[in-house]
Scaffold this motif. Structure first.
Motif, PDB file in Angstrom:
ATOM      1  N   GLU A 101      42.642 -97.781  30.424  1.00 25.74           N
ATOM      2  CA  GLU A 101      41.924 -96.967  29.451  1.00 25.74           C
ATOM      3  C   GLU A 101      42.723 -95.695  29.169  1.00 25.74           C
ATOM      4  O   GLU A 101      43.311 -95.092  30.071  1.00 25.74           O
TER       5      GLU A 101
ATOM      6  N   THR B 224      44.060 -92.579  25.842  1.00 19.61           N
ATOM      7  CA  THR B 224      44.418 -92.172  24.479  1.00 19.61           C
ATOM      8  C   THR B 224      45.920 -91.928  24.461  1.00 19.61           C
ATOM      9  O   THR B 224      46.423 -91.078  25.216  1.00 19.61           O
TER      10      THR B 224
ATOM     11  N   THR C 174      47.435 -91.436  17.126  1.00 22.22           N
ATOM     12  CA  THR C 174      46.921 -91.807  18.451  1.00 22.22           C
ATOM     13  C   THR C 174      46.404 -93.238  18.432  1.00 22.22           C
ATOM     14  O   THR C 174      45.914 -93.733  17.407  1.00 22.22           O
TER      15      THR C 174
ATOM     16  N   GLU D  98      43.841 -95.623  20.784  1.00 22.29           N
ATOM     17  CA  GLU D  98      42.841 -95.653  21.860  1.00 22.29           C
ATOM     18  C   GLU D  98      42.830 -97.040  22.508  1.00 22.29           C
ATOM     19  O   GLU D  98      42.842 -98.061  21.812  1.00 22.29           O
ATOM     20  N   THR D  99      42.825 -97.069  23.838  1.00 22.59           N
ATOM     21  CA  THR D  99      42.708 -98.353  24.541  1.00 22.59           C
ATOM     22  C   THR D  99      41.571 -98.280  25.556  1.00 22.59           C
ATOM     23  O   THR D  99      41.397 -97.271  26.262  1.00 22.59           O
TER      24      THR D  99
END
Length: 302
Positions: A56, A58, A80, A82-83
């Motif tokens: 998880e 950014t 960016t 996100e994950t």
């Protein structure tokens, strides 16, 4: 095999548990569709991926466009990605416009990128992809090809002898796809190519304001239309004599006419008949390519 409760496991029974091993760092990539085809703007896709799953986070990705290699420190824009934990991939799109040249988009990750088991893509991994851009209209230039000048004593005013050859050439930051050149007054004389290479048009019809025009287009959709300077183009005629006519003598060959519509041009060159006749205040009127010199003196039959 028997346990303490006299329960047994049959011979050759295999017991196992799945174990997944991952020693590969997450991948970072950038792609551009038709990167080597010129356009006014292009979109690049920046992607983070991992076969097991990403951690998880950014992720800040820096980017910039250039026609020579850039370092991570020189990338001034950013986006960016996100994950969520376990994501196999995530991406972001960035668009570049207003640039010119056979360039590339450069990207690098501002910080390390990790997957779910701790494998790491080091910070400042620099990548690039081709991105050709063109936001400038083509340039058209004109020049005369071996012009033959005439002066006020032969043309009535300064100008050029027909046919006057005018050359047009097109250049561009990117790739030219269409170049059309024509006689602006006689569009039946039209030539074209797809490279911008020189095209020469011959202005054979006399006139006081003769020119050519051209339109050039490039692969990105930029277009330029322009016209050459205007030129006075004169036509040479033949000299003949009518010594039995007491009011006029017909000239051809040592004079020039601008057109065939009856235009009048003052002429002082022909003040003497080669056979002896002289003229007082001569003038030439032009009609249907025939120049008539008027103003005989009394010794017209000499």
């Amino acid at each position: 095999v028997t346990d303490s409760n006299d329960k047994s496991i049959a011979a050759k029974t295999v017991v196992y548990k799945s174990m997944y091993l991952d020693a590969k760092a997450p991948t970072l990539s950038v792609t551009v569709t038709n990167g080597t085809t010129y356009s006014k703007s292009k979109t690049a896709t920046i992607k983070i991926a991992d076969t097991i799953g990403l951690a998880e986070g950014t992720h800040t990705i820096k980017y910039a466009w250039g026609t020579s290699e850039l370092a991570c420190s020189g990338l001034t824009s950013s986006t960016t990605i996100e994950t969520a934990a376990g994501d196999k991939s995530a991406s972001a799109n960035v668009t570049i416009s207003g640039k010119n040249g056979t360039g590339k988009i450069y990207i690098c990750n501002a910080a390390a990128i990790k997957d779910a088991v701790g494998n790491t893509r080091a910070a400042s991994t620099l990548l690039s992809a081709d991105m050709y851009l063109d936001n400038t209209a083509p340039t058209i230039t004109y020049s005369l090809v071996s012009p033959v000048s005439c002066t006020s004593s032969t043309c009535g005013t300064s100008g050029y002898l027909a046919p006057l050859k005018v050359k047009a050439t097109c250049t561009d930051n990117g790739k030219i796809t269409s170049f059309i050149v024509k006689d602006a007054q006689d569009t039946s004389d039209t030539q074209s190519n797809t490279s911008g290479a020189a095209i020469t048009i011959s202005l054979a019809t006399p006139g006081t304001s003769r020119n050519i025009s051209a339109t050039c287009k490039d692969q990105a959709g930029n277009s330029k239309t322009s016209s050459s300077a205007s030129y006075r183009v004169s036509k040479k005629i033949t000299i003949t004599y009518n010594r039995n006519n007491a009011t006029q003598i017909v000239l051809s060959g040592g004079g020039f006419v601008e057109d065939e519509s009856g235009q009048t041009a003052s002429q002082t060159k022909y003040t003497t008949d080669p056979n002896g006749a002289t003229f007082s205040t001569p003038s030439i009127s032009v009609s249907n390519s025939t120049a008539v010199i008027k103003g005989w003196s009394t010794n017209k039959d000499a």
